[in-house]
Enzyme design. Structure first.
Site, short mmCIF file in Angstrom:
data_model
loop_
_atom_site.label_atom_id
_atom_site.label_comp_id
_atom_site.label_asym_id
_atom_site.label_seq_id
_atom_site.Cartn_x
_atom_site.Cartn_y
_atom_site.Cartn_z
N ALA A 124 -23.60 52.53 -3.75
CA ALA A 124 -23.51 51.18 -2.73
C ALA A 124 -22.46 51.44 -1.67
O ALA A 124 -21.47 52.27 -1.91
CB ALA A 124 -23.63 49.95 -3.31
N LYS A 125 -22.45 50.86 -0.67
CA LYS A 125 -21.41 50.75 0.49
C LYS A 125 -21.39 49.43 1.20
O LYS A 125 -22.66 48.80 1.31
CB LYS A 125 -21.38 51.86 1.22
CG LYS A 125 -20.08 52.46 1.68
CD LYS A 125 -19.22 53.02 0.77
CE LYS A 125 -17.86 53.65 1.25
NZ LYS A 125 -17.05 54.30 0.21
N GLY A 126 -20.36 49.16 1.90
CA GLY A 126 -20.24 48.00 2.64
C GLY A 126 -19.33 48.34 3.67
O GLY A 126 -18.34 49.06 3.71
N ASP A 165 -12.01 50.81 0.59
CA ASP A 165 -12.21 51.81 1.26
C ASP A 165 -11.11 51.93 2.52
O ASP A 165 -10.14 51.19 2.52
CB ASP A 165 -13.50 52.01 1.49
CG ASP A 165 -14.13 53.33 2.16
OD1 ASP A 165 -14.53 54.18 1.41
OD2 ASP A 165 -14.13 53.44 3.22
#
Length: 435
Positions: A124-126, A165
């Site tokens: 996943a990533k945001g 991140d």
């Protein structure tokens, strides 16, 4: 989906992938890498599309009332690429260039990364399209809490676990955890990783990505009979990952001859005094102006005659043109996606060994997993336990990737992706399709 043997078993039908078309964007690069792995594995188009397409994604508006009363609007994203192996896992990025395609690519890479180091996670990533340097701490807190509240139906300790991140840090994760916990009515530390120790973080998490880079570098050098203490290193990007990597390289005897950040770079062929440089950066915010080295541009750093080049800044810095000037024998990718498809071809043709990002920078998600396990058990490990478990996991993963690469005549990148993609596809096959 047809079952295929796991990568630690000899596979007769594996073949070197056909060269994909030249790509330009981060998502194109990710898709090109997946296509190469799919070609090696012999999957059909339906399997390919399943692996290429995010499971779910969300685009949210993130309004902010600034300290002076002005209201501005940002765009936020969260993508869960694949959750066949477990909850989604991936960072939250604050950067002005964030868009949905970048987040899709980063989420896809997280899927393969978790498979490569054999973690029970999907990818996943945001991200939010914001430059955090332009906003106060109070404003960033409000942005973070609003974003968290908007994506709350998608996240949770058993569904999607965030981590820091680019542009975010442990304080950001504390705000996410608090917002989520307050809305659930009790404290839930496992909803994020990379948070402060005082609220359930893990020892070793802040330097885990950097330590992992050094572990796989040492493993790659060891295969060539080269001690880590005998090499010269250049690090592009002196942020959270690059700065700690430089410090660990130096502490283990390597000679760090050059570093750079977004403002400029430094070079000292006799070796930089990394601890003193870290103090300079803490005081000034940049490597520029350090009196123990000569100025150097980011572009020139990539072409230095060093043994190991660590691109630890942003995506796409090693394209067809810049890769042609690389003189390092090993490129160890600290950033996500620093080498384009064309750059990969150029480096391969010139005999440069590339340790890919999906393996090299996996130390962060490995220790994030340790933090998640500790939070779920409410039992905390010592820093030495974390360090030992991280080194074992990273060197074992490198061994798996290297063995497959040698056995099947693949690059380290293709071998790593084959392992990550195959483990993901195998989990999907075993679970089956519903309905």
């Amino acid at each position: 989906m047809t079952s295929t043997p796991l990568p630690d078993t000899p596979v007769d039908h594996l073949a070197s992938p056909a060269a994909p078309a030249r790509t330009s964007s981060t998502l194109d690069t990710a898709h090109g890498q997946l296509a190469s792995a799919v070609a090696v594995l012999g999957y059909d188009e339906g399997q390919h599309q399943m692996l290429a397409t995010p499971r779910r994604e969300i685009h949210v508006a993130v309004p902010l009332r600034r300290d002076d009363g002005e209201t501005v609007l940002f765009h936020g994203f969260r993508v869960q690429h694949n959750i066949s192996r477990g909850p989604g896992k991936g960072g939250l990025r604050y950067a002005p260039g964030v868009d949905i395609d970048e987040v899709r690519a980063l989420a896809m890479w997280m899927t393969w990364k978790c498979g490569i180091v054999d973690l029970p996670y999907g990818g996943a990533k945001g991200g939010i399209a914001i430059d955090p340097r332009d906003y106060t701490t109070a404003e960033l807190e409000r942005v973070t809490r609003r974003y968290t509240s908007e994506i709350m139906p998608m996240i949770g300790p058993d569904t999607d676990v965030m981590a820091p991140d680019m542009g975010t840090d442990e304080q950001t994760m504390a705000w996410v955890m608090d917002t989520y916990s307050v809305n659930r009515g009790y404290t839930i530390p496992a909803v994020v990783t990379g948070k402060p120790l005082a609220v359930g973080g893990s020892r070793g998490r802040g330097t885990a990505t950097s330590a992992g880079i050094v572990h796989v570098t040492a493993a790659a050098l060891g295969e060539a009979g080269v001690p880590l203490a005998d090499v010269t290193v250049a690090v592009q990007g002196f942020g959270k990952v690059g700065s700690h990597a430089a410090a660990i390289f130096a502490a283990r005897g390597a000679t760090v001859v050059a570093v750079s950040d977004q403002y400029g770079g430094l070079r000292n062929d006799a070796g930089l005094d990394v601890p003193r440089l870290l103090a300079h950066v803490a005081a000034t915010g940049s490597v520029v102006g350090f009196d123990g080295a000569d100025p150097l541009s980011n572009a020139d750093l990539l072409g230095l005659d060093v043994d190991v080049l660590v691109p630890a800044a942003v995506e796409g810095v090693l394209d067809g043109d810049t890769a042609a000037g690389v003189r390092a024998r090993w490129v160890v990718e600290g950033a996500n996606g620093p080498t384009t498809t064309e750059g990969d071809r150029v480096l391969a043709a010139r005999g440069v060994t590339v340790v890919p990002d999906v393996l090299a920078n996996a130390g962060g998600v490995v220790v994030s997993y340790f933090e998640w396990v500790q939070a779920n058990q409410t039992y905390w490990w010592s820093e030495q336990e974390i360090a030992d478990r991280l080194e074992h996991r990273m060197t074992s993963a490198y061994g798996d990737v290297s063995a497959l690469a040698k056995r099947e005549g693949l690059s380290l990148r293709d071998a790593a992706l084959v392992i990550g993609v195959q483990r993901t596809a195998e989990a999907h096959r075993i679970r089956g399709l519903y309905p």
